[in-house]
Design a protein around this motif. Structure first.
Motif, PDB file in Angstrom:
ATOM      1  N   GLU A 170     -82.663  42.908 -37.302  1.00  0.00           N
ATOM      2  CA  GLU A 170     -83.330  41.710 -37.800  1.00  0.00           C
ATOM      3  C   GLU A 170     -83.736  41.869 -39.266  1.00  0.00           C
ATOM      4  O   GLU A 170     -83.704  40.918 -40.034  1.00  0.00           O
ATOM      5  CB  GLU A 170     -84.568  41.377 -36.960  1.00  0.00           C
TER       6      GLU A 170
ATOM      7  N   ARG B 204     -74.242  32.325 -35.800  1.00  0.00           N
ATOM      8  CA  ARG B 204     -73.907  33.463 -36.656  1.00  0.00           C
ATOM      9  C   ARG B 204     -74.914  34.610 -36.544  1.00  0.00           C
ATOM     10  O   ARG B 204     -74.505  35.773 -36.404  1.00  0.00           O
ATOM     11  CB  ARG B 204     -73.768  33.009 -38.105  1.00  0.00           C
ATOM     12  N   PRO B 205     -76.229  34.361 -36.619  1.00  0.00           N
ATOM     13  CA  PRO B 205     -77.157  35.496 -36.496  1.00  0.00           C
ATOM     14  C   PRO B 205     -77.051  36.233 -35.158  1.00  0.00           C
ATOM     15  O   PRO B 205     -77.172  37.457 -35.104  1.00  0.00           O
ATOM     16  CB  PRO B 205     -78.535  34.864 -36.649  1.00  0.00           C
TER      17      PRO B 205
ATOM     18  N   LEU C 271     -80.802  41.147 -41.418  1.00  0.00           N
ATOM     19  CA  LEU C 271     -80.443  39.730 -41.437  1.00  0.00           C
ATOM     20  C   LEU C 271     -81.287  38.955 -42.435  1.00  0.00           C
ATOM     21  O   LEU C 271     -80.849  37.946 -42.963  1.00  0.00           O
ATOM     22  CB  LEU C 271     -80.596  39.113 -40.048  1.00  0.00           C
TER      23      LEU C 271
ATOM     24  N   LYS D  32     -76.039  40.154 -34.769  1.00  0.00           N
ATOM     25  CA  LYS D  32     -76.994  41.059 -34.126  1.00  0.00           C
ATOM     26  C   LYS D  32     -76.400  41.716 -32.886  1.00  0.00           C
ATOM     27  O   LYS D  32     -76.492  42.942 -32.715  1.00  0.00           O
ATOM     28  CB  LYS D  32     -78.253  40.270 -33.741  1.00  0.00           C
TER      29      LYS D  32
END
Length: 98
Positions: A94, A82-83, A97, A87
């Protein structure tokens, strides 16, 4: 874990009698009928070896165990990817996030 706990139960759980001591004929008749209905049944055999009981439990619960295993793998994969998707594809930084 639940299957392991079931296998660790004492073999006389179903055979426990009431502690009040008023065993009349009707109650004994019900016990006899229950005992007769369970005779010859290999699934209800409390004297079966551990490996046979384990096979019986896993034989009955394998669909649930398979679904839980597949769901755990998918959720773990989604959580780790997911990250990167946020991104790379959506331009989230970042700092955003967290």
């Amino acid at each position: 874990m639940a299957a392991g706990l079931v296998l660790s139960l004492p073999s006389k759980v179903d055979d426990s009698s009431s502690s009040n001591g008023d065993d009349d004929d009707d109650h004994k008749g019900k016990k006899d009928e229950h005992a007769k209905s369970n005779e010859g049944s290999s699934k209800g055999d409390s004297n079966a070896p551990w490996s046979e009981r384990a096979r019986a439990v896993i034989g009955l619960t394998w669909p649930l165990l398979a679904v839980k295993l597949i769901a755990a793998v998918v959720n773990s994969s989604v959580g780790s990817v997911r990250p990167l998707i946020l991104k790379n594809d959506f331009g989230v930084t970042e700092a955003e996030l967290g």
